[in-house]
Write an enzyme that holds these catalytic residues in place. Structure first.
Site, short mmCIF file in Angstrom:
data_model
loop_
_atom_site.label_atom_id
_atom_site.label_comp_id
_atom_site.label_asym_id
_atom_site.label_seq_id
_atom_site.Cartn_x
_atom_site.Cartn_y
_atom_site.Cartn_z
N HIS A 102 -16.48 -20.92 -13.92
CA HIS A 102 -15.37 -21.67 -13.29
C HIS A 102 -15.80 -23.11 -12.99
O HIS A 102 -15.02 -24.05 -13.15
CB HIS A 102 -14.97 -21.03 -11.96
CG HIS A 102 -14.42 -19.64 -12.06
ND1 HIS A 102 -15.07 -18.54 -11.55
CD2 HIS A 102 -13.27 -19.18 -12.59
CE1 HIS A 102 -14.35 -17.46 -11.77
NE2 HIS A 102 -13.25 -17.82 -12.40
N MET A 153 -8.79 -17.10 -10.26
CA MET A 153 -8.51 -16.06 -9.26
C MET A 153 -9.61 -16.05 -8.21
O MET A 153 -9.80 -15.08 -7.49
CB MET A 153 -8.39 -14.70 -9.94
CG MET A 153 -7.22 -14.67 -10.94
SD MET A 153 -6.46 -13.06 -11.16
CE MET A 153 -7.83 -12.12 -11.80
N GLN A 175 -0.50 -9.50 -12.74
CA GLN A 175 -1.28 -9.22 -13.95
C GLN A 175 -2.17 -7.98 -13.80
O GLN A 175 -2.96 -7.68 -14.68
CB GLN A 175 -2.09 -10.45 -14.38
CG GLN A 175 -3.21 -10.86 -13.44
CD GLN A 175 -3.77 -12.23 -13.81
OE1 GLN A 175 -3.12 -13.26 -13.63
NE2 GLN A 175 -4.98 -12.27 -14.35
N LYS A 235 -14.10 -17.44 -22.65
CA LYS A 235 -14.44 -16.03 -22.41
C LYS A 235 -13.18 -15.18 -22.54
O LYS A 235 -13.19 -14.10 -23.11
CB LYS A 235 -15.04 -15.88 -21.01
CG LYS A 235 -14.86 -14.49 -20.44
CD LYS A 235 -16.14 -13.92 -19.94
CE LYS A 235 -15.99 -12.51 -19.48
NZ LYS A 235 -14.92 -12.33 -18.51
N SER A 253 -16.23 -12.67 -12.61
CA SER A 253 -16.22 -12.30 -11.19
C SER A 253 -16.43 -10.80 -11.05
O SER A 253 -16.96 -10.33 -10.05
CB SER A 253 -14.88 -12.69 -10.56
OG SER A 253 -14.67 -14.08 -10.74
N HIS A 303 -17.71 -18.66 -10.18
CA HIS A 303 -19.08 -18.62 -10.71
C HIS A 303 -19.28 -19.86 -11.59
O HIS A 303 -18.37 -20.69 -11.72
CB HIS A 303 -19.33 -17.31 -11.48
CG HIS A 303 -18.29 -17.01 -12.52
ND1 HIS A 303 -18.07 -17.82 -13.61
CD2 HIS A 303 -17.39 -15.99 -12.64
CE1 HIS A 303 -17.12 -17.33 -14.36
NE2 HIS A 303 -16.66 -16.22 -13.79
O1 PAF Z 1 -8.27 -16.12 -16.03
C1 PAF Z 1 -7.87 -15.94 -14.86
O2 PAF Z 1 -8.63 -16.04 -13.90
C2 PAF Z 1 -6.42 -15.59 -14.64
O3 PAF Z 1 -5.92 -14.76 -15.63
C3 PAF Z 1 -5.52 -16.82 -14.44
C4 PAF Z 1 -5.46 -17.68 -15.71
C5 PAF Z 1 -6.03 -17.67 -13.29
C6 PAF Z 1 -4.08 -16.40 -14.13
O4 PAF Z 1 -4.03 -15.65 -12.96
#
Ligand code: PAF
Length: 283
Positions: free
Chosen positions: A37, A30, A61, A149, A186, A34
């Site tokens: 990621h 998303m 979500q 995580k 984040s 950091h």
């Molecule tokens: O973990 C995340 O950042 C989100 O839940 C994902 C897997 C990118 C889905 O939007």
């Protein structure tokens, strides 16, 4: 590095890459990247010919009361980091590109999504599985990388992949922490200095509960209570601390071998999650 804004561009690119025999690794994010990621992107780079990073703050979500609007976003910074970590493609669609206004189809996992985060965020995992299924169809990945995580998310996605026969291998990447122990997220950006300092209690509490559980595997409730009390003493509002079977999210039994000890707590207006996964020896 290519930047795609439309589903069509990404899917055409991915299908052509697959046809020419290249392997693809997808890192769904998303954004507001950091080190956690970036470790996923590095794993993807080591695994496949083509690395696609999706950057999409997925509205489905988030509950209406949650932080969709204020979720941190910084596309230029993210793009720079993706470049530095040798991604080939960024897919960064607008919400209107991903979902038709009258979209009415969901992908929903109905068992592992129930406890932990699913109890306090009842529509969260349905949003995650729906967007991840769409990303899989668009990016056609051989591999998709997710962080430990979000341990429950990882399990739910693995189950979706198994149940719906997605031809993708899910790769789990270890949780990354700041040197003082705070799990990278984040959302850490929302914390004041004081909240951040107090939030260190989450990991410390999990470590204490883990030690208690290893010592006395038959008393998970006592270990959970210990952690809850420590987080509350630091000023956190506990959502849950729960020790469950790592693979099924069922309550621990005398047979249980691997444990997911997971916590979610609010510090100020920020909800943080963290976990420890470990084996109970001599069982
Ligand atoms: O973990 C995340 O950042 C989100 O839940 C994902 C897997 C990118 C889905 O939007």
């Amino acid at each position: 590095m290519k930047i795609f804004r439309t589903r069509d561009e990404l899917q055409k690119f991915a299908l052509a890459a697959r046809r020419s025999g290249k392997t693809i690794a997808l890192v769904p994010t998303m954004g507001f990247l950091h080190e956690g990621h970036l470790s996923l992107i590095d794993l993807a780079r080591a695994k496949a010919d083509v690395v696609i990073v999706s950057i999409f703050v997925n509205p489905t979500q988030f509950a209406p009361t949650e932080d969709f609007d204020s979720y941190p976003r910084d596309f230029d910074r993210d793009a720079g980091l993706c470049g530095l970590h040798h991604a080939d493609v960024i897919f960064a669609p607008a919400p209107g590109e991903m979902y038709a206004p009258d979209a009415s189809t969901w992908v929903e996992e109905t068992r592992l999504s129930g406890p932990l985060c699913g109890a306090s965020r009842p529509t969260f995992f349905r949003g995650v599985t729906t967007v991840v299924a769409k990303l899989f169809l668009l990016a056609q990945p051989d591999y998709a990388i997710f962080g430990e995580k979000d341990a429950q998310q990882l399990l739910v996605i693995k189950r979706m992949v198994r149940d719906l026969d997605f031809p993708v291998e899910i790769i789990a990447a270890p949780l990354v922490r700041d040197p003082d122990g705070l799990a990278l997220s984040s959302r850490n950006r929302y914390l004041s200095e004081d909240e951040r300092r107090r939030a260190l209690a989450i990991h410390q509490a999990l470590l204490a509960a883990k030690a208690a559980l290893v010592q006395q595997p038959s008393a998970p409730g006592a270990a959970e209570d210990l952690a809850k009390a420590a987080i509350a003493a630091a000023g956190g509002k506990v959502d849950y601390v729960s020790a469950l079977d790592r693979d099924t999210l069922a309550p621990l039994t005398s047979e249980s071998q691997w444990v997911l000890l997971a916590a979610a707590a609010w510090f100020g207006t920020t909800r943080l999650i963290d976990n420890e996964m470990f084996e109970l020896k001599n069982r």
